[in-house]
Design an enzyme around this catalytic site. Structure first.
Site: not given
Ligand code: 8Y7
Length: 274
Positions: A216, A250
């Site tokens: 990020k 994640r």
């Molecule tokens: C997150 C996310 C994204 C996160 C959860 C990226 C879909 C942006 N970020 N879901 N999603 N937490 N729960 O850079 O931080 O992956 S999308």
């Protein structure tokens, strides 16, 4: 397939992006094929959950129609859950996509809008699968323009407590819920760093904590590095999150993250939820 949310060890959620293909027919097969190959590799690397998303939630992204999102996500969820022994999470905010995804075999919902869209609370209650409630200030298109908080950790905690209450009010059991402060979703660099420093405070809700910091912009801003050079920074941030009790990380880079999860787990021992 989902292990009923027993968090005796931290888990790795691998990000699978369903990129819309510009080739209408011919593209579909390769798209599905390469997604399945990606899942296969993540499984070799030790992934616990695969997160499938059909709507881009990156800063500045445009909205996608429900029908388009279903067409992108449902066939993929079906193919993954038929072919592989892995838990599948679907990243969506739309009630119709939630229903189609669970019908196709999804084990969990991951909603960056914390079930605030029309019909989402009800759909989640009916579907009965675990749901991750994430905090976001504003909408992806404009969320990074001028994020503002009185006390970022307190404000995000208050929001999440409110969403947990809203879920319980429609009959979603507490043991089906996970929380996530939503790194990068309507947050300045200093908001993101404060949230990471104070992450342990989210354990006060007594719910499993999911954290997404992989590649990020907060990592890029600190290191002054482009997206393809953010792995080491992402691993450091994930370690700090694990140290403070994160239950699911994640990420894009499953193999590398699996190593730091094992290391953190060995140091922390048992009792990661509390
Ligand atoms: C997150 C996310 C994204 C996160 C959860 C990226 C879909 C942006 N970020 N879901 N999603 N937490 N729960 O850079 O931080 O992956 S999308």
């Amino acid at each position: 397939m989902f292990m009923n949310l027993i968090f005796d060890r931290p888990m790795v959620m691998g990000i699978l992006n369903v990129t819309p293909d510009s080739f209408s027919d011919g593209g579909r097969f390769t798209e599905l094929d390469s997604a399945l190959a990606h899942v296969e590799q993540m499984l070799k690397d030790g992934v616990d959950i695969v997160d499938v998303g059909g709507e881009s939630t990156r800063p500045g992204a445009m909205a996608v129609s429900e029908q388009d999102e279903i067409e992108r996500v449902a066939p993929l969820v079906e193919a993954i859950s038929h072919r592989f022994d892995v838990s599948v999470s679907v990243d969506t905010s739309k009630a119709g996509v939630m229903r189609a995804a669970v019908a196709a075999g999804a084990d969990m919902l991951n909603d960056v809008r914390a079930l605030q869209e029309e019909g989402a609370l009800l759909a989640a209650a009916e579907l009965g699968v675990p749901v991750c409630l994430m905090h976001m200030q504003g909408e992806p298109r404009s969320m990074q323009i001028k994020p503002q908080y009185d006390d970022v950790t307190e404000d995000v905690l208050r929001f999440l407590r409110g969403r947990v209450d809203a879920c319980q009010a429609v009959g979603i059991a507490r043991d089906k819920l996970l929380i996530d402060p939503g790194f990068g979703f309507g947050k300045s660099l200093s908001h993101n760093l404060t949230l990471l420093r104070e992450l342990a405070r989210f354990k006060s809700l007594g719910l499993p904590l999911l954290v997404g910091v992989s590649r990020k912009s907060m990592i890029g801003a600190v290191l002054d590095k482009p997206i393809e050079q953010r792995l080491y920074g992402s691993l450091a941030a994930a370690s700090l999150a694990l140290w403070q009790g994160a239950n699911i990380i994640r990420v894009h880079d499953v193999a590398a993250t699996k190593d730091i999860v094992k290391l953190c787990q060995a140091v922390l021992g048992v009792g990661l939820l509390d």
